[in-house]
Design a protein around this motif. Structure first.
Motif, PDB file in Angstrom:
ATOM      1  N   HIS A  67      37.305  47.582 -29.848  1.00 32.81           N
ATOM      2  CA  HIS A  67      38.610  47.700 -29.889  1.00 32.81           C
ATOM      3  C   HIS A  67      39.469  46.577 -29.777  1.00 32.81           C
ATOM      4  N   ASP A  80      43.171  45.161 -28.009  1.00 24.15           N
ATOM      5  CA  ASP A  80      44.202  45.593 -27.260  1.00 24.15           C
ATOM      6  C   ASP A  80      45.450  45.760 -27.917  1.00 24.15           C
ATOM      7  N   ALA A  81      46.231  46.483 -27.435  1.00 26.10           N
ATOM      8  CA  ALA A  81      47.742  46.814 -28.072  1.00 26.10           C
ATOM      9  C   ALA A  81      48.419  45.508 -27.846  1.00 26.10           C
ATOM     10  N   LYS A  84      36.276  55.137 -25.375  1.00 21.08           N
ATOM     11  CA  LYS A  84      36.484  54.695 -24.219  1.00 21.08           C
ATOM     12  C   LYS A  84      36.011  55.833 -22.888  1.00 21.08           C
ATOM     13  N   ARG A 143      40.604  57.481 -20.289  1.00 17.32           N
ATOM     14  CA  ARG A 143      41.145  57.778 -21.609  1.00 17.32           C
ATOM     15  C   ARG A 143      42.813  58.194 -21.087  1.00 17.32           C
ATOM     16  N   ASN A 175      41.190  56.792 -28.049  1.00 14.46           N
ATOM     17  CA  ASN A 175      39.875  56.236 -28.412  1.00 14.46           C
ATOM     18  C   ASN A 175      38.869  57.002 -27.724  1.00 14.46           C
ATOM     19  N   SER A 214      45.178  56.150 -20.293  1.00 16.41           N
ATOM     20  CA  SER A 214      45.828  54.975 -21.027  1.00 16.41           C
ATOM     21  C   SER A 214      45.479  54.658 -22.344  1.00 16.41           C
ATOM     22  N   ASN A 215      44.529  55.275 -22.993  1.00 16.99           N
ATOM     23  CA  ASN A 215      44.334  55.240 -24.321  1.00 16.99           C
ATOM     24  C   ASN A 215      43.352  56.407 -24.766  1.00 16.99           C
TER      25      ASN A 215
END
Lengths: 220, 220, 220, 220, 220, 220
Positions: free
Chosen positions: F94, F96-97, F39, F30, F36, F32-33
């Motif tokens: 999800h 990805d960005a 994750k 988590r 969410n 890096s994100n």
């Protein structure tokens, strides 16, 4: 659209390049396009000292040429390369590649450029032939002049019959990838340059608004 | 871009429409947008005979208006509809729908149009408010004038405080779907109309080339 | 891109059209473009009975021509019109308009088409001249042949010096508005037609996938 | 779309910039746009030491401003420049240029930004006037606030009548060249930020899918 | 994107279609695609009376299906056609054509649709196989269900080993030619339908603004 | 489009990466994100020495892989990152960005890439699941293989039930932002590579013209 541009190089620069070519080593042109059996020409050995000089002379001439800038909107220009066609040599029909390997990133070749370095009376054949429709366009410019055309157009160099054809070639990445958009903005800019001062201020500014908006949108 | 256009209707036409409205039946505006609780207005009953008349008068006025044509490049115009706001009535923030059901095919609403039918001194409030940025634009035009604005822009009608606000509204499908492209071509056409006759013939024709090319490309 | 297409009309059809022209009334060409002082030619009076015949003969010839269809992807073709240039007549530089008034909706002119009806040996001058770059392209085709070119390109008809130049002209709306996309799909379709049967089935189907996808996307 | 953003600079930063301006040398604004006779203002001499300071203070304030980032999607911001309008000074109608010369590559100016540095009560006139339609929008923000608007929009600074107008101006290259696409993604991102936590997980992720897809496509 | 849609036809409609098929004449499927040697199936003879009935039953079912409308944004649907695969029959890899001949204008096939009419337990093989990447997707839906997929995708029907496969096929022209844009607008519309009522009014209207703007732009 | 690519890493490289993973420190994914909650995995601590090694081994393998280059047209590849899923771990649905923070400029993530590092027989569950339509695609490749898919597609990693799932993940910025255009050019290039040598020279060059023109236009 293609365009012939007169006097890109001075007579002195042409002589300097001819002199470099006389003493330079040339290698088989297939080095840079090994898969094309119709390519039969010579290109300067890029490891020799004269190569750097020849490239710089042409690059500087292109950098200072306003017509070229107005017509091509250049962002990057590949190092120009001397090429030579002896009698019997030619370059069959082909488009140029979309991307050239180059540091730090590949160069997208939007516009190709040939700079003529030999007096057209000194060789027979060797016309650069551009296929824009059902009627080929043959170009054999005076020494020091250039011709630019869309890179992915099919073109060829007809066989040289007598004499020798010396040219410098290069590839230009444009701000504007779409050829039609590039031509329309060029034309609109020319009209504004020639007629803008005669316009009422408000109309001139509205024209500026259109020109800058198109330039911004099309360079996206 | 939005545009206010003066004198779309003659005073005689305005009177004719006011007269139709006086004797017409109006129904709850939510009929045409039942899911919007902020819509609180009245619209003419399209089953009555006066509706056809009111619609035709406005449609003909729009058809003959050159400013509207130059600015919106219309291909289809929906039948105009009389709407009425009594005190306390309003239409909260909303965009107009992208497509209107219509025969033989749905009409894409690119530009919305309000034609004012009441003297602005005769009612308080009721401003058409367009949200184009952080500063709302309030429009309350003289009777007979119109305002056009991009249909999907968020807009609203502020509550009428006193008097009655009568308008006719319609929706225009344009040749040019992109609002920015439409504005640029409009502006370039205006400059050409105002300055073209002063230009050298060749430059004028080059400008024609750009204008017609953009028109063709953007109407694709 | 422009294209010359041979033998669009049969010799019999050419004779038929010449005959109609001989007995037809012609009017000043400025009728259809009153704002262009450089237009000095004649066009057939569209109220006479011969007009319908002349238009139908050419339209049918264009409808059956496969090269024209493969190259232009036509969706609508304007009724062809006979035009005549007597000695001294010409049509100065101009682009064609993006839209022609036509029922039920205006026709977007993507491609212009000239069909030659006079033996080129029978008149001097009168070349159709297309400006695609710094080198004009002069076209003066045999009777019965046609040339198509992008409508918004600047072009002209040089002054006729001797003899008479009879042509039929028309305008084509294409499925594909962008000239470059149209040319690329045409070229890919030609390659598939000429080489597809030699390919492995799976590769041929992958090429079909690309061709149909581009056709769909670019006709949007 | 344009946006006014409050409190981009702290009162302390405003004072610091006013102080720099008081002791700085200013030069004729026509230096950076010599062809515009309607430009009558002063800009800070970029060779003085205060220039670097003034530029850094504003640049840092813009870098930390979240509203600006969400609205403009900046990739590059030009060094901000102090400009001064004494009584009688103004800047007539004009769009900003599409590209600014800058190292290592020109900056495409998508969004222009004015940061107000003078209390609006301290000067009369001098409104930044943006022409987005038939109704001009006049902006005269509190000291420390900013306004951003599309660079190629026609805008002007009305004549200052009394007092002095000090601003800092800069130009922003956005990830998203198209103004409409930029506005739509901004709006969708705002809705997601305000409503996303109330959504079911799957719907929230579908909205993420749309937002990231548009961001990717439109930054191409 | 592809989508399986359950219960497009009622059991009663399925029975009706099976009945029509039993008494109908079928002809070699190569009639509609003579150049594809891998097409080995049967299609209903369009000259028999049952054809019109079979086509109308399926067309009406598609017209009333909301999922199909939300996913494909249909503007035109080709008359559905009954196809039959006996043991050993198949349809090799192919994309569907971009355009179908149809009156008054060709139909652009954006989305292809297969409606299953046989209980999947009643035949072996015959899977519709869609190639969207390195992993084929095999679809063999219950009688009455449908599957839609992009027309220019490569797909095939695997050989039927036992039993008989009866399907109805049709082709849909969408408002939105680009498959990715169509999927994004579909997804955004679904999120709005499921979550919109929970949003604050202003946010909901901003989302409407985005949805209608994309719909307008992408249907251009 | 997605693609599974076999043997991106040699067995020796797989062993080397497994070894690095055994001795490395892993942290909560988590990091890096953080937003969410679905994750639930581990990623290698990027501050340890093994991280650089693991990243370089995978990056070099991707750089030398021709299939990956032909399919994705990479311009930048993010440093690959080891991720680990112990029993019960997963990564919910999800996309990805669109952009990853990276020096000197953010990387636009067009294509996501997972490289499998565990023998699929050694763990249950943990399938990478891509949602391209109504039928999820489950991928669980052999150790050393990779799968690439559009970054903004909704995807997930199903819960690992037994064993451990070790993967390396990375993100690729492509020359061609539009997924459909990228797939079409890939397919056309494959056809040219497989069938080009059998074609007549002129047809082969016409195909080159199309391929290079599309490459240039779509990398704009």
């Amino acid at each position: 659209m293609f365009m012939e541009i007169a006097q890109v190089l001075t007579p002195e620069e042409v002589r300097r390049l001819q002199e470099i070519a006389r003493s330079a080593t040339f290698v088989d042109g297939r080095i840079s396009n090994p898969h094309n059996p119709t390519k039969q020409n010579l290109q300067v050995d890029t490891r020799i000292s004269g190569y750097q000089d020849s490239s710089r002379v042409v690059a500087e001439a292109l950098q200072r040429n306003e017509v070229l800038h107005r017509f091509t909107f250049p962002v990057r220009i590949a190092p120009p390369l001397l090429c030579k066609y002896a009698p019997g040599m030619k370059y069959g029909r082909h488009p140029d590649a979309a991307f050239l390997p180059m540091q730090p990133t590949p160069l997208r070749s939007d516009v190709s450029c040939t700079i003529f370095l030999t007096d057209p009376a000194a060789y027979e054949g060797g016309e650069l032939t551009i296929h824009l429709g059902s009627r080929p366009i043959l170009v054999k410019g005076p020494a020091g002049s250039a011709v630019v055309y869309p890179s992915t157009t099919i073109h060829e160099v007809l066989p040289v019959r007598t004499g020798e054809r010396l040219v410098s070639i290069t590839f230009i990445q444009s701000q504007i990838v779409d050829e039609k958009q590039r031509e329309l903005l060029y034309t609109l800019n020319e009209v504004a340059a020639l007629e803008g001062l005669n316009m009422q201020w408000d109309n001139r500014m509205r024209l500026e608004h259109v020109r800058h908006s198109l330039h911004r949108m099309w360079s996206g």
